[in-house]
Design a protein around this motif. Sequence first.
Motif, PDB file in Angstrom:
ATOM      1  N   GLU A 173      -2.555  15.414  -2.335  1.00 30.57           N
ATOM      2  CA  GLU A 173      -1.157  15.021  -2.157  1.00 30.57           C
ATOM      3  C   GLU A 173      -0.474  14.745  -3.489  1.00 30.57           C
ATOM      4  N   ARG A 174      -1.254  14.320  -4.489  1.00 34.29           N
ATOM      5  CA  ARG A 174      -0.672  13.942  -5.777  1.00 34.29           C
ATOM      6  C   ARG A 174      -0.601  15.095  -6.773  1.00 34.29           C
ATOM      7  N   VAL A 175      -1.089  16.270  -6.406  1.00 35.67           N
ATOM      8  CA  VAL A 175      -1.010  17.427  -7.295  1.00 35.67           C
ATOM      9  C   VAL A 175       0.458  17.795  -7.517  1.00 35.67           C
ATOM     10  N   ASN A 176       0.774  18.163  -8.747  1.00 37.97           N
ATOM     11  CA  ASN A 176       2.143  18.576  -9.072  1.00 37.97           C
ATOM     12  C   ASN A 176       2.333  20.033  -8.662  1.00 37.97           C
ATOM     13  N   GLN A 217       8.115  12.530  -4.013  1.00 41.91           N
ATOM     14  CA  GLN A 217       7.741  13.787  -4.656  1.00 41.91           C
ATOM     15  C   GLN A 217       8.926  14.397  -5.393  1.00 41.91           C
ATOM     16  N   TYR A 218      10.101  14.310  -4.796  1.00 42.03           N
ATOM     17  CA  TYR A 218      11.285  14.894  -5.425  1.00 42.03           C
ATOM     18  C   TYR A 218      11.564  14.236  -6.771  1.00 42.03           C
ATOM     19  N   LEU A 219      11.489  12.918  -6.813  1.00 46.17           N
ATOM     20  CA  LEU A 219      11.787  12.199  -8.048  1.00 46.17           C
ATOM     21  C   LEU A 219      10.669  12.327  -9.080  1.00 46.17           C
ATOM     22  N   ASP A 220       9.412  12.354  -8.611  1.00 51.03           N
ATOM     23  CA  ASP A 220       8.277  12.380  -9.535  1.00 51.03           C
ATOM     24  C   ASP A 220       8.016  13.757 -10.133  1.00 51.03           C
ATOM     25  N   THR A 221       8.146  14.808  -9.321  1.00 49.52           N
ATOM     26  CA  THR A 221       7.772  16.139  -9.810  1.00 49.52           C
ATOM     27  C   THR A 221       8.836  17.215  -9.611  1.00 49.52           C
ATOM     28  N   MET A 245      10.393  19.043 -12.873  1.00 52.94           N
ATOM     29  CA  MET A 245       9.921  20.411 -13.065  1.00 52.94           C
ATOM     30  C   MET A 245      11.075  21.414 -12.941  1.00 52.94           C
ATOM     31  N   HIS A 246      12.043  21.086 -12.105  1.00 57.25           N
ATOM     32  CA  HIS A 246      13.228  21.933 -11.979  1.00 57.25           C
ATOM     33  C   HIS A 246      13.949  22.009 -13.333  1.00 57.25           C
ATOM     34  N   ILE A 295      15.328  25.737 -14.310  1.00 55.32           N
ATOM     35  CA  ILE A 295      16.626  25.954 -14.953  1.00 55.32           C
ATOM     36  C   ILE A 295      16.519  26.878 -16.170  1.00 55.32           C
ATOM     37  N   PRO A 296      15.554  26.660 -17.098  1.00 59.03           N
ATOM     38  CA  PRO A 296      15.455  27.579 -18.239  1.00 59.03           C
ATOM     39  C   PRO A 296      15.161  29.021 -17.841  1.00 59.03           C
ATOM     40  N   SER A 297      14.507  29.228 -16.684  1.00 60.43           N
ATOM     41  CA  SER A 297      14.134  30.584 -16.297  1.00 60.43           C
ATOM     42  C   SER A 297      15.333  31.416 -15.854  1.00 60.43           C
ATOM     43  N   MET A 298      16.471  30.776 -15.592  1.00 65.49           N
ATOM     44  CA  MET A 298      17.624  31.532 -15.114  1.00 65.49           C
ATOM     45  C   MET A 298      18.158  32.498 -16.179  1.00 65.49           C
TER      46      MET A 298
END
Length: 232
Positions: free
Chosen positions: A66-69, A171-175, A179-180, A185-188
């Motif tokens: 569950e804690r995997v990013n 999860q949203y706040l932690d990873t 990661m976004h 974002i840089p991949s765009m």
Amino acid sequence: MESSEEMDRALGRAAPFVVGVAGGTGSGKTTLVRQLVERLGSEEVLLIEHDSYYCPNPALPFQERERVNYDHPESLDTALLVEHLDQLRLGRPVEIPTYDFTLHLRRTETRPVQPRRIIVLEGILVLCDARVRERLDLKLFIWADDDIRFIRRLRRDLSERGRTMSSVMEQYLDTVKPMHEQFVIPSMRHADLMIPGDRDMSAALEVILARMRELLIAPAGPRRSSDAAREG
């Protein structure tokens, strides 16, 4: 190793046209992809989800899984994905892994697929890895407001993946959000076309469909590497 163009020339035929659809969680990728498949027909389009290639972690207890990013590129077996894309381009079937998002485990059963004229690869990190980008003929990035994306993800995880509201928010706040910002974002900058996923996508959909239908009517030439053309 032969380049994509050299492989196609050696085969003496056009390889499948591979479309990559990237963008943040809840941006509207799935909606666009489903419309593409519905309009073109599943007999012509093969859909591959990057999420199917999450690395298996059977040795980890559930609490640790569950804690995997899961929003970091290293959580995905992209090497296997690249191998499968190459096999499909050679006209060979592959066995796509399937993943249990409730248990965070790769299932024993796989999804056998045959090559098709068009392959659509969807996932938040599709444009992050150069190996994948080299195999894409068209790179799309779907963007949407952060609040809209979070609400969509919350609804999906609660209804489809057996999560609790507190676990989704944590999860949203932690990873997810970090990661976004770090990877998605840089991949765009690698995208050939940016599409707004928080409004009507009809116009963009019609442009993409027109190109796809051209490919289905007439054989395509050797596939290109747009990254190499821009960056090389």
